[in-house]
Scaffold this motif. Structure first.
Motif, PDB file in Angstrom:
ATOM      1  N   GLY A   1       6.720  -4.275  -0.597  1.00 50.74           N
ATOM      2  CA  GLY A   1       5.706  -3.229  -0.747  1.00 50.74           C
ATOM      3  C   GLY A   1       5.458  -2.492   0.560  1.00 50.74           C
ATOM      4  N   ILE A   2       5.526  -3.228   1.659  1.00 51.57           N
ATOM      5  CA  ILE A   2       5.304  -2.638   2.991  1.00 51.57           C
ATOM      6  C   ILE A   2       6.254  -1.477   3.240  1.00 51.57           C
ATOM      7  N   LEU A   3       7.513  -1.664   2.815  1.00 56.75           N
ATOM      8  CA  LEU A   3       8.549  -0.673   3.140  1.00 56.75           C
ATOM      9  C   LEU A   3       8.332   0.673   2.446  1.00 56.75           C
ATOM     10  N   ASP A   4       7.470   0.681   1.394  1.00 60.30           N
ATOM     11  CA  ASP A   4       7.167   1.932   0.690  1.00 60.30           C
ATOM     12  C   ASP A   4       5.892   2.604   1.194  1.00 60.30           C
TER      13      ASP A   4
ATOM     14  N   GLU B   1       7.230  -0.743  14.329  1.00 60.87           N
ATOM     15  CA  GLU B   1       5.984  -1.357  14.798  1.00 60.87           C
ATOM     16  C   GLU B   1       5.031  -1.555  13.624  1.00 60.87           C
ATOM     17  N   TYR B   2       4.938  -0.516  12.789  1.00 62.31           N
ATOM     18  CA  TYR B   2       4.072  -0.588  11.610  1.00 62.31           C
ATOM     19  C   TYR B   2       4.512  -1.724  10.676  1.00 62.31           C
ATOM     20  N   VAL B   3       5.806  -1.805  10.420  1.00 65.61           N
ATOM     21  CA  VAL B   3       6.330  -2.829   9.512  1.00 65.61           C
ATOM     22  C   VAL B   3       6.102  -4.232  10.091  1.00 65.61           C
ATOM     23  N   THR B   4       6.254  -4.370  11.400  1.00 63.93           N
ATOM     24  CA  THR B   4       6.006  -5.665  12.044  1.00 63.93           C
ATOM     25  C   THR B   4       4.553  -6.090  11.842  1.00 63.93           C
ATOM     26  N   ARG B   5       3.638  -5.163  12.131  1.00 64.91           N
ATOM     27  CA  ARG B   5       2.213  -5.472  11.969  1.00 64.91           C
ATOM     28  C   ARG B   5       1.877  -5.832  10.524  1.00 64.91           C
ATOM     29  N   ARG B   6       2.375  -5.049   9.590  1.00 66.98           N
ATOM     30  CA  ARG B   6       2.078  -5.284   8.182  1.00 66.98           C
ATOM     31  C   ARG B   6       2.724  -6.591   7.683  1.00 66.98           C
ATOM     32  N   THR B   7       3.908  -6.917   8.208  1.00 68.57           N
ATOM     33  CA  THR B   7       4.552  -8.171   7.818  1.00 68.57           C
ATOM     34  C   THR B   7       3.681  -9.358   8.234  1.00 68.57           C
ATOM     35  N   VAL B   8       3.151  -9.290   9.438  1.00 68.06           N
ATOM     36  CA  VAL B   8       2.243 -10.340   9.913  1.00 68.06           C
ATOM     37  C   VAL B   8       1.014 -10.413   9.004  1.00 68.06           C
TER      38      VAL B   8
END
Lengths: 197, 197
Positions: free
Chosen positions: A70-73, A87-94
Motif C-alpha cells: 500500500g505504501i508504494l501507491d 526516504e518516504y518509503v523507508t519511513r512508512r515501512t517503519v
C-alpha cells in the motif's frame, strides 16, 4: 456459554490469536490443537471460520503485505525526486512494521516449507526489489553516495528496518514512540551517525 | 574403520557439526540423537568429548563472544577519539561476524531457556553496552548527531550489523567480499546513504 463464546469469535480475533501462536512456536511447530487451546474454542469451531492453519497464515501475511505494498501507491512514494520517495518509503515501512508488528514479524520469519510460505517470501522479495529500484533511481540522480553498492545498501537498510521486530515493543509509556523510531531510522540511514561536517 | 573414524574426531570438528545442527534445528529442537547422526559417531563417542549438548552450546557461543570481546582490547578500540574507536569497533564486529558466521549466528539466536543460554544473552548484552558507552562518549565529544537518541542509535546500528547473519554467505566467487561489506556498513552507519552536501 460455549455457544456464546464461539459466537463472539470473528475471523479477525481468531487471526490475531493464530499470529501470536505462530510467532511463539513457529508456523511449522503450530498444530490446530495449539490454535484451539490458545483461542479457547474447539477445532471444529476454527474450521467453521477457516480451512486450516495455512489459510490463517495466508490471511496473516496478506495483512502485512497489503500494508507494505500500500505504501508504494501513496503520493509520497510516486511523486517527486527518487531520493525523497525512497526516504518516504523507508519511513512508512517503519511505521507499518510498528503498526502491524505481529503480522510483519510473521512475514519476516516465514521460511518456505509450504506453498503459502513460498508465496509470502516471493512477495516480500518483490517489495524489496521495488525499494531497491527506487534506490537505484536515486543513485542515478546522483543523490546517493557513489561509493556504496546499491544492492548491498538495500540489504543493510532492510536489515536495520527489519531488526525492529526483534526489539520494538509498543507498550505505552515505555520505550520509544513510533514517530521517534521512524525519525531515527531515516536519519541514521540517510545522514549517518556522524555530525555533519 | 569405526575406530579410525572416531579417532579423527576432535572437539573442534564436533563443535562445528553441532553448531550447524543447532542453527538448522534450533538449540531446543536438537537432541543428542541428531548430533550423533550428523557427526556420524555414536552418542557415547560424543560423551567422550563433552558432557552434553549444553557444553557444546557453551563452547560455541564462547567462541563468538571471545571474538567479539577481543575487539574491545585491540589498540583501535582503546586509543584515539571515541568516534574513531566506535567506527573501528563497528568494522571489526562486522569482520568477526563474517569470519565466525555460524558461531555468531547461534549466539544471536539463543533465546534463554537454559542457564548457558541466559549467560550467553547476558554477555551479549554486556558487549552491546560497551559499544553503547563508546557511542555515548562520541556524542559527548560532539561527534555524533545531537538529534539521535544514543540508545536507539545503538539498537539500530546492531540491527543493521546483526542482519548480516540472515543473508551474508561466504561462498567464494559469489556475493560480496568481507572488506566490501565492512566498508559499506561503516559508511552507511556513520555517513548515511545521501550524497554529502
Amino acid at each position: 456459554m460455549t455457544t456464546a463464546r464461539r459466537d463472539t469469535y470473528t475471523p479477525e480475533t481468531l487471526l490475531s490469536v493464530a499470529v501470536r501462536v505462530f510467532n511463539e512456536r513457529g508456523y511449522d511447530g503450530t498444530s490446530m490443537e495449539h490454535l484451539s487451546k490458545a483461542a479457547g474454542i474447539s477445532k471444529s469451531s476454527i474450521y467453521h471460520h477457516v480451512s486450516g492453519k495455512e489459510e490463517l497464515l495466508r490471511r496473516a501475511v496478506s495483512r502485512a503485505l497489503d500494508g507494505l505494498f500500500g505504501i508504494l501507491d501513496e503520493p509520497g512514494a510516486t511523486r517527486g525526486r527518487a531520493l525523497e520517495r525512497v526516504e518516504y518509503v523507508t519511513r512508512r515501512t517503519v511505521e507499518v512494521l510498528m503498526a502491524e508488528l505481529p503480522y510483519v514479524t510473521l512475514l519476516l520469519r516465514v521460511r518456505g516449507n509450504t506453498r503459502t510460505e513460498r508465496w509470502a517470501m516471493e512477495r516480500r522479495r518483490d517489495f524489496d526489489h521495488r525499494v531497491a529500484d527506487l534506490l537505484k533511481a536515486a543513485a542515478a540522480d546522483g543523490d546517493l553516495r557513489a561509493d556504496l553498492d546499491t544492492r548491498l545498501a538495500t540489504r543493510l537498510l532492510f536489515g536495520m528496518v527489519n531488526s525492529l521486530v526483534e526489539w520494538y515493543r509498543p507498550q505505552v509509556g515505555t520505550g520509544y514512540d513510533r514517530q521517534q523510531v521512524a525519525d531515527a531510522v531515516v536519519r541514521l540511514a540517510f545522514d549517518g551517525l556522524r555530525t555533519a561536517p
